[in-house]
Design an enzyme around this catalytic site. Structure first.
Site, short mmCIF file in Angstrom:
data_model
loop_
_atom_site.label_atom_id
_atom_site.label_comp_id
_atom_site.label_asym_id
_atom_site.label_seq_id
_atom_site.Cartn_x
_atom_site.Cartn_y
_atom_site.Cartn_z
N LYS A 198 6.22 7.00 1.33
CA LYS A 198 5.93 7.22 -0.09
C LYS A 198 5.83 8.72 -0.39
O LYS A 198 5.84 9.55 0.51
CB LYS A 198 4.63 6.50 -0.48
CG LYS A 198 4.72 4.99 -0.29
CD LYS A 198 5.81 4.39 -1.17
CE LYS A 198 5.81 2.87 -1.17
NZ LYS A 198 6.65 2.26 -0.13
C1 LIG Z 1 7.06 -1.66 -4.69
C2 LIG Z 1 6.08 -1.79 -3.57
N1 LIG Z 1 4.98 -2.52 -3.75
C3 LIG Z 1 4.06 -2.64 -2.78
C4 LIG Z 1 4.21 -2.04 -1.56
C5 LIG Z 1 3.17 -2.23 -0.50
O1 LIG Z 1 2.63 -1.01 -0.12
P1 LIG Z 1 1.81 -0.86 1.25
O2 LIG Z 1 2.79 -0.71 2.35
O3 LIG Z 1 0.97 0.36 1.02
O4 LIG Z 1 0.98 -2.08 1.39
C6 LIG Z 1 5.33 -1.26 -1.32
C7 LIG Z 1 5.51 -0.60 -0.01
O5 LIG Z 1 6.55 -0.36 0.49
C8 LIG Z 1 6.31 -1.13 -2.34
O6 LIG Z 1 7.40 -0.40 -2.15
#
Ligand SMILES: Cc1ncc(COP(=O)(O)O)c(C=O)c1O
Length: 399
Positions: A198
Site C-alpha cells: 500500500k
Molecule cells: C481493496 C482492498 N480492500 C481490503 C484489503 C485488505 O487489506 P489488509 O491486507 O490490510 O487486510 C485490501 C488489501 O489488499 C484491498 O486491496
C-alpha cells in the site's frame, strides 16, 4: 536494462540485473530505529506508539476518532459488526475488489450484494446500487479502487434516501480527497490498509476512522476481545488492573512494532504522492501511442490517491493477452500485479451464488485485461525507464 542507443531504448539488453518487485515498500532508517526502540523498550504489543499513530491519523484525515487494527480486513469486519450488521441484512458492494471486502461482510453473517462497476473508472456504479436496494439493505460499501474515489455524492444521496450506512473501503485511497475533504472524514466509517504494497505500510496494519464516538468505542473494544477500555494497559507500570469482557470480541489490535513503522511513513506521504504523480505522468505520456487503454483521467472533484497505475491489455489491439504481457515483463525483470480478478469469477462466490461472468460484464471485462505496473516512490528514474521500455518492448514484439 536502461541502456540507450541514440536516445532510443536498446532492445538488445532486455533483462534488468535486479528484479523490480511489484509493490516493494520504502523503509527508511527512522522506521528501523523506531522498531529497534520498541524492541529495546520491552513494550512491543499495543502501547503508546499505537496511540501516537492513531493521533497522527486523526490529524491527517480530520476524523474525530481513529482506531488502529492489525489489518484493513479487521477494520472492515469491525466496522460492519459495530454497525450492527448480521444475518438477514444486505450490504451492497462491488465485485471489482480484493476478497477481504466481501469476506468481511460474510463474517458478520450479512449477505453481500454485488453490483457491477463502470468500465472506465472501474468503480461501483451508483445507478446499479440504487437498483439493488431492498428492504433488507443496511449499508453500502464502496471501494476506491486504485486510489480513484468512488462517486460519494451519489452514494450518500442513495444512503440518505434509504437510511443506509456508508462504510468506505479506502485500502487504496489514503491520500484521496472528496471535494477537498480528506478520505476518512467523509462517510460513517472508513477503513484503511497498511499492507506492504500500500501507499504506506506498517507491515500488516489497518485503521478505522469515524466521527461517531459510539462506533469508535465499540470498534476499540471489539478489536481486543471485547474487553473494557484500555485493557491493554493491564500490565503497565501502574500495576495490574482487572478487566471486564463486554462482548465476544476479536484479537485485531495493532502492535507498537507496527505503529513504529507507521509513525515515520505517514509524514512522508505528501512527498511520496508528488513522486507517484511524477511517475504517473511519465507512464501516461510514454504509453499514449501504444495499443493499450490507460487509466481514465482523474475526476476534477476528487483527489486520486495514485495507488495503482493499471493498463488494459486488449488482445485484439495489443496482439497479446494480459497474461502473456505479464510474462514478457517478468522475463525482463519487471514484476506486475492484477487488481483484480473480480470476485464473481472466484470459485467460492461463483459456486455459492451461481454467478456467471456475464452477470457483471464490466468487472469481467476488466478482470481479463487489467495489469498494474510498479508505482512506488522508491522507484528511481532508471527503474521508471526500465518499466517504460519493457512495456514498449512487450507490445512492440507482438506487432
Ligand atoms: C481493496 C482492498 N480492500 C481490503 C484489503 C485488505 O487489506 P489488509 O491486507 O490490510 O487486510 C485490501 C488489501 O489488499 C484491498 O486491496
Amino acid at each position: 536494462m536502461s541502456t540507450r542507443v541514440g536516445g532510443r531504448p536498446d532492445l538488445r539488453s532486455p533483462r534488468r540485473e535486479n528484479y523490480l518487485t511489484f509493490g516493494a515498500p520504502s523503509i527508511g532508517e527512522a522506521e528501523i530505529e523506531e522498531v529497534v526502540d520498541s524492541l529495546r523498550s520491552g513494550w512491543i504489543g499495543t502501547g503508546p506508539k499505537v496511540g501516537r499513530f492513531e493521533e497522527l491519523m486523526r490529524e491527517y484525515t480530520g476524523a474525530r476518532f481513529a482506531i488502529a487494527l492489525h489489518s484493513c480486513t479487521a477494520a472492515l469486519h469491525l466496522s460492519l459488526v459495530a454497525s450492527g450488521l448480521g444475518e438477514g441484512d444486505e450490504v451492497i458492494t462491488t465485485p471489482m475488489t480484493f476478497c477481504a471486502t466481501v469476506n468481511a461482510i460474510l463474517h458478520t453473517g450479512a449477505t453481500p450484494v454485488l453490483v457491477d462497476c463502470d468500465r472506465d473508472t472501474q468503480l461501483i456504479d451508483p445507478q446499479r446500487i440504487a437498483d439493488a436496494v431492498t428492504s433488507r439493505t443496511r449499508a453500502i460499501l464502496p471501494v476506491h479502487l486504485a486510489g480513484r474515489i468512488a462517486d460519494l455524492d451519489a452514494i450518500h444521496s442513495i444512503a440518505m434516501r434509504h437510511d443506509l450506512g456508508v462504510i468506505e473501503d479506502a485500502a487504496h485511497a489514503l491520500e484521496g480527497r472528496h471535494r477537498g475533504r480528506k478520505i476518512g472524514s467523509v462517510s460513517d466509517l472508513t477503513c484503511f490498509s497498511f499492507y506492504v504494497t500500500k501507499n504506506m505500510t506498517t507491515g500488516e496494519g489497518g485503521m478505522v476512522t469515524t466521527d461517531d464516538p459510539d462506533a469508535a468505542a465499540r470498534i476499540k473494544m471489539y478489536g481486543l476481545h471485547g474487553m473494557d477500555r484500555d485493557a491493554w494497559k493491564r500490565y503497565s507500570d501502574n500495576g495490574y488492573r482487572h478487566y471486564e469482557v463486554h462482548f465476544p470480541g476479536f484479537k485485531y489490535n495493532m502492535m507498537d512494532i507496527q505503529a513504529a513503522i507507521g509513525l515515520h511513513q505517514l509524514p512522508r506521504l505528501p512527498a511520496w504522492m508528488g513522486r507517484r504523480e511524477e511517475i504517473w505522468r511519465r507512464y501516461d505520456e510514454a504509453f499514449a501511442s501504444l495499443p493499450v487503454v490507460r487509466p481514465a483521467p482523474a475526476d476534477p472533484e476528487n483527489t486520486h490517491a495514485r495507488h495503482l497505475y493499471t493498463l488494459m491489455i486488449e488482445p485484439e489491439r495489443a496482439g497479446i493477452t494480459r497474461d502473456e504481457f505479464m510474462m514478457r515483463l517478468h522475463e525482463m525483470g519487471i514484476g506486475t500485479g492484477v487488481h483484480y480478478r473480480a470476485l464473481h469469477l472466484h470459485a467460492y462466490y461463483r459456486e455459492r451464488w451461481g454467478y456467471r461472468p456475464e452477470d457483471f460484464p464490466n468487472a469481467t471485462w476488466i478482470s481479463e485485461r487489467t495489469v498494474s505496473l510498479p508505482l512506488s516512490p522508491s522507484l528511481t528514474d532508471e527503474d521508471v525507464d526500465d518499466v517504460i521500455h519493457a512495456v514498449q518492448r512487450a507490445l512492440g514484439g507482438a506487432r
